[in-house]
Design a protein around this motif. Structure first.
Motif, PDB file in Angstrom:
ATOM      1  N   ARG A  87       1.686  -3.484  -0.783  1.00 40.61           N
ATOM      2  CA  ARG A  87       2.951  -2.769  -0.650  1.00 40.61           C
ATOM      3  C   ARG A  87       3.492  -2.837   0.777  1.00 40.61           C
ATOM      4  O   ARG A  87       2.736  -2.837   1.740  1.00 40.61           O
ATOM      5  N   HIS A  88       4.798  -2.840   0.863  1.00 43.80           N
ATOM      6  CA  HIS A  88       5.492  -2.747   2.139  1.00 43.80           C
ATOM      7  C   HIS A  88       5.121  -1.411   2.783  1.00 43.80           C
ATOM      8  O   HIS A  88       4.851  -0.433   2.088  1.00 43.80           O
ATOM      9  N   LEU A  89       5.115  -1.353   4.083  1.00 48.27           N
ATOM     10  CA  LEU A  89       4.766  -0.112   4.786  1.00 48.27           C
ATOM     11  C   LEU A  89       5.635   1.069   4.358  1.00 48.27           C
ATOM     12  O   LEU A  89       5.168   2.207   4.325  1.00 48.27           O
ATOM     13  N   LEU A  90       6.910   0.796   4.025  1.00 49.80           N
ATOM     14  CA  LEU A  90       7.789   1.867   3.558  1.00 49.80           C
ATOM     15  C   LEU A  90       7.241   2.518   2.285  1.00 49.80           C
ATOM     16  O   LEU A  90       7.501   3.683   2.017  1.00 49.80           O
ATOM     17  N   LEU A  91       6.486   1.767   1.508  1.00 52.94           N
ATOM     18  CA  LEU A  91       5.990   2.241   0.218  1.00 52.94           C
ATOM     19  C   LEU A  91       4.498   2.582   0.253  1.00 52.94           C
ATOM     20  O   LEU A  91       3.866   2.733  -0.798  1.00 52.94           O
ATOM     21  N   ALA A  92       3.959   2.749   1.424  1.00 51.82           N
ATOM     22  CA  ALA A  92       2.517   2.999   1.559  1.00 51.82           C
ATOM     23  C   ALA A  92       2.071   4.261   0.826  1.00 51.82           C
ATOM     24  O   ALA A  92       0.958   4.312   0.300  1.00 51.82           O
ATOM     25  N   ASP A  93       2.937   5.279   0.747  1.00 56.05           N
ATOM     26  CA  ASP A  93       2.586   6.531   0.074  1.00 56.05           C
ATOM     27  C   ASP A  93       2.959   6.539  -1.406  1.00 56.05           C
ATOM     28  O   ASP A  93       2.845   7.577  -2.057  1.00 56.05           O
ATOM     29  N   PHE A  94       3.408   5.423  -1.915  1.00 55.06           N
ATOM     30  CA  PHE A  94       3.757   5.305  -3.330  1.00 55.06           C
ATOM     31  C   PHE A  94       2.522   4.807  -4.079  1.00 55.06           C
ATOM     32  O   PHE A  94       1.766   4.009  -3.556  1.00 55.06           O
ATOM     33  N   GLU A  95       2.354   5.279  -5.317  1.00 55.39           N
ATOM     34  CA  GLU A  95       1.185   4.872  -6.104  1.00 55.39           C
ATOM     35  C   GLU A  95       1.615   3.975  -7.265  1.00 55.39           C
ATOM     36  O   GLU A  95       2.243   4.441  -8.206  1.00 55.39           O
ATOM     37  N   PRO A  96       1.274   2.712  -7.212  1.00 60.45           N
ATOM     38  CA  PRO A  96       1.629   1.818  -8.317  1.00 60.45           C
ATOM     39  C   PRO A  96       0.592   1.900  -9.444  1.00 60.45           C
ATOM     40  O   PRO A  96      -0.604   2.062  -9.199  1.00 60.45           O
ATOM     41  N   ILE A  97       1.097   1.789 -10.652  1.00 62.30           N
ATOM     42  CA  ILE A  97       0.242   1.697 -11.837  1.00 62.30           C
ATOM     43  C   ILE A  97       0.743   0.496 -12.620  1.00 62.30           C
ATOM     44  O   ILE A  97       1.930   0.412 -12.946  1.00 62.30           O
ATOM     45  N   TYR A  98      -0.125  -0.442 -12.888  1.00 58.36           N
ATOM     46  CA  TYR A  98       0.305  -1.657 -13.567  1.00 58.36           C
ATOM     47  C   TYR A  98      -0.706  -2.058 -14.617  1.00 58.36           C
ATOM     48  O   TYR A  98      -1.750  -1.429 -14.773  1.00 58.36           O
ATOM     49  N   GLY A  99      -0.342  -3.085 -15.373  1.00 57.12           N
ATOM     50  CA  GLY A  99      -1.198  -3.509 -16.476  1.00 57.12           C
ATOM     51  C   GLY A  99      -0.985  -2.655 -17.707  1.00 57.12           C
ATOM     52  O   GLY A  99      -1.828  -2.608 -18.599  1.00 57.12           O
ATOM     53  N   LEU A 100       0.164  -1.979 -17.783  1.00 55.88           N
ATOM     54  CA  LEU A 100       0.481  -1.142 -18.932  1.00 55.88           C
ATOM     55  C   LEU A 100       1.246  -1.963 -19.965  1.00 55.88           C
ATOM     56  O   LEU A 100       1.833  -2.992 -19.659  1.00 55.88           O
ATOM     57  N   GLY A 101       1.254  -1.498 -21.192  1.00 56.61           N
ATOM     58  CA  GLY A 101       1.986  -2.170 -22.263  1.00 56.61           C
ATOM     59  C   GLY A 101       1.146  -3.205 -22.968  1.00 56.61           C
ATOM     60  O   GLY A 101       0.100  -3.627 -22.472  1.00 56.61           O
ATOM     61  N   ASN A 102       1.617  -3.609 -24.153  1.00 56.28           N
ATOM     62  CA  ASN A 102       0.903  -4.589 -24.977  1.00 56.28           C
ATOM     63  C   ASN A 102       0.660  -5.897 -24.241  1.00 56.28           C
ATOM     64  O   ASN A 102      -0.353  -6.553 -24.424  1.00 56.28           O
ATOM     65  N   GLU A 103       1.629  -6.292 -23.419  1.00 60.83           N
ATOM     66  CA  GLU A 103       1.517  -7.551 -22.687  1.00 60.83           C
ATOM     67  C   GLU A 103       1.130  -7.329 -21.229  1.00 60.83           C
ATOM     68  O   GLU A 103       1.214  -8.240 -20.415  1.00 60.83           O
TER      69      GLU A 103
ATOM     70  N   ASN B 150       2.717  -5.913 -18.938  1.00 62.85           N
ATOM     71  CA  ASN B 150       3.846  -6.252 -18.078  1.00 62.85           C
ATOM     72  C   ASN B 150       4.709  -5.038 -17.729  1.00 62.85           C
ATOM     73  O   ASN B 150       5.816  -5.180 -17.233  1.00 62.85           O
ATOM     74  N   CYS B 151       4.185  -3.835 -17.986  1.00 66.03           N
ATOM     75  CA  CYS B 151       4.900  -2.607 -17.649  1.00 66.03           C
ATOM     76  C   CYS B 151       4.293  -2.008 -16.381  1.00 66.03           C
ATOM     77  O   CYS B 151       3.072  -2.010 -16.205  1.00 66.03           O
ATOM     78  N   PHE B 152       5.169  -1.496 -15.530  1.00 66.75           N
ATOM     79  CA  PHE B 152       4.777  -0.979 -14.233  1.00 66.75           C
ATOM     80  C   PHE B 152       5.393   0.399 -14.027  1.00 66.75           C
ATOM     81  O   PHE B 152       6.510   0.654 -14.461  1.00 66.75           O
ATOM     82  N   ILE B 153       4.657   1.241 -13.338  1.00 65.20           N
ATOM     83  CA  ILE B 153       5.164   2.544 -12.908  1.00 65.20           C
ATOM     84  C   ILE B 153       4.833   2.679 -11.426  1.00 65.20           C
ATOM     85  O   ILE B 153       3.741   2.322 -10.993  1.00 65.20           O
ATOM     86  N   ILE B 154       5.794   3.207 -10.696  1.00 61.50           N
ATOM     87  CA  ILE B 154       5.573   3.507  -9.290  1.00 61.50           C
ATOM     88  C   ILE B 154       5.777   5.011  -9.132  1.00 61.50           C
ATOM     89  O   ILE B 154       6.881   5.523  -9.337  1.00 61.50           O
ATOM     90  N   LYS B 155       4.715   5.729  -8.806  1.00 60.31           N
ATOM     91  CA  LYS B 155       4.812   7.153  -8.503  1.00 60.31           C
ATOM     92  C   LYS B 155       5.192   7.286  -7.029  1.00 60.31           C
ATOM     93  O   LYS B 155       4.581   6.662  -6.169  1.00 60.31           O
ATOM     94  N   THR B 156       6.190   8.120  -6.773  1.00 61.01           N
ATOM     95  CA  THR B 156       6.631   8.345  -5.395  1.00 61.01           C
ATOM     96  C   THR B 156       5.864   9.536  -4.812  1.00 61.01           C
ATOM     97  O   THR B 156       5.184  10.265  -5.536  1.00 61.01           O
ATOM     98  N   PRO B 157       6.004   9.764  -3.510  1.00 60.69           N
ATOM     99  CA  PRO B 157       5.345  10.933  -2.900  1.00 60.69           C
ATOM    100  C   PRO B 157       5.809  12.261  -3.488  1.00 60.69           C
ATOM    101  O   PRO B 157       5.123  13.278  -3.319  1.00 60.69           O
ATOM    102  N   LEU B 158       6.941  12.290  -4.188  1.00 59.89           N
ATOM    103  CA  LEU B 158       7.435  13.525  -4.804  1.00 59.89           C
ATOM    104  C   LEU B 158       6.841  13.782  -6.188  1.00 59.89           C
ATOM    105  O   LEU B 158       7.094  14.827  -6.775  1.00 59.89           O
ATOM    106  N   TYR B 159       6.067  12.861  -6.689  1.00 53.94           N
ATOM    107  CA  TYR B 159       5.518  12.975  -8.047  1.00 53.94           C
ATOM    108  C   TYR B 159       4.741  14.288  -8.182  1.00 53.94           C
ATOM    109  O   TYR B 159       3.828  14.567  -7.403  1.00 53.94           O
ATOM    110  N   GLY B 160       5.131  15.085  -9.168  1.00 53.39           N
ATOM    111  CA  GLY B 160       4.438  16.336  -9.469  1.00 53.39           C
ATOM    112  C   GLY B 160       4.838  17.511  -8.603  1.00 53.39           C
ATOM    113  O   GLY B 160       4.287  18.596  -8.738  1.00 53.39           O
ATOM    114  N   GLU B 161       5.813  17.349  -7.720  1.00 50.47           N
ATOM    115  CA  GLU B 161       6.223  18.452  -6.846  1.00 50.47           C
ATOM    116  C   GLU B 161       7.354  19.287  -7.418  1.00 50.47           C
ATOM    117  O   GLU B 161       7.727  20.277  -6.824  1.00 50.47           O
TER     118      GLU B 161
END
Length: 165
Positions: free
Chosen positions: A135-151, A153-164
Motif C-alpha cells: 500500500r501507498h503510505l497514504l493508505l498505511a492505516d487502511f486494512e485491505p481484505i481480498y480473495g473474496l467472492g467465487n472468483e 476477485n472481490c476486494f474490501i478496503i477498511k478505512t481508519p474510520l471503520y467501526g467508529e
C-alpha cells in the motif's frame, strides 16, 4: 478550503462522486457510489462481504475508460481494457498511484468506512492485489481484505474510520 477533485451526481437517490484522469493518452473515469443495492449484490458473491460491510458507511469503486463509461453505444464492455493500450510497468504503476490517491482523497472528503470493488479482469485482479499488499503510505492505516467472492476477485478496503460510527 480546498476545492474538491470530485464532482457529484445523484441518480435515483444513489450518490456518485466522479473524477477523471489520464494515462498514456487514455482518459479514465473513477466512480465512487453509495448504492446499497450494488453493495447487496457484492454480498451475493460472498457472505463474508455482508458481514464486513453491513451497517457501515460503504461505497463501491469502479474505474473505466471514460469513453466506455459515458457512451453505451460503443459496443464495448464497460471494463474492457483500452484498445492498443500497450501499458508498460511504469504506466501500470501510474494507474495504481492514481487509484490510491483518489481513494485517499475520497475518504478524506466523504468519511467512508469501507470501499468495495471487483476486479473484472485478471490483470486488474493482479494489480489490486499488489495495491493491497504494498500500500501507498497514504493508505498505511487502511486494512485491505481480498480473495473474496467465487472468483476471488472481490476486494474490501477498511478505512481508519471503520467501526467508529
Amino acid at each position: 478550503m480546498q476545492e474538491s477533485i470530485f464532482w457529484s451526481d445523484e441518480e435515483d437517490v444513489i450518490s456518485h462522486q466522479y473524477a477523471y484522469f489520464s494515462i498514456k493518452g487514455v482518459q479514465y473515469i473513477i466512480d465512487f457510489s453509495s448504492d446499497p443495492d450494488l453493495i447487496a449484490n457484492f454480498t451475493e458473491l460472498d457472505s463474508r462481504i455482508c458481514e464486513i460491510v453491513a451497517g457501515h458507511h460503504s461505497y463501491t469503486v469502479k474505474f473505466a475508460v471514460r469513453e466506455y463509461y459515458e457512451d453505451h453505444r460503443n459496443n464495448k464492455y464497460l471494463f474492457d481494457a483500452p484498445e492498443d493500450h500497450n501499458f508498460g510497468r511504469k504506466d501500470i504503476q501510474q494507474l495504481k498511484e492514481f487509484l490510491e490517491k483518489f481513494l485517499y482523497e475520497h475518504f478524506k472528503q466523504y468519511q467512508v468506512e469501507c470501499y468495495c470493488f471487483i476486479a473484472e479482469r485478471d490483470s486488474l485482479n493482479r494489480m489490486y492485489r499488489k495495491m493491497c499488499k504494498r500500500r501507498h503510505l497514504l493508505l498505511a492505516d487502511f486494512e485491505p481484505i481480498y480473495g473474496l467472492g467465487n472468483e476471488q476477485n472481490c476486494f474490501i478496503i477498511k478505512t481508519p474510520l471503520y467501526g467508529e460510527r
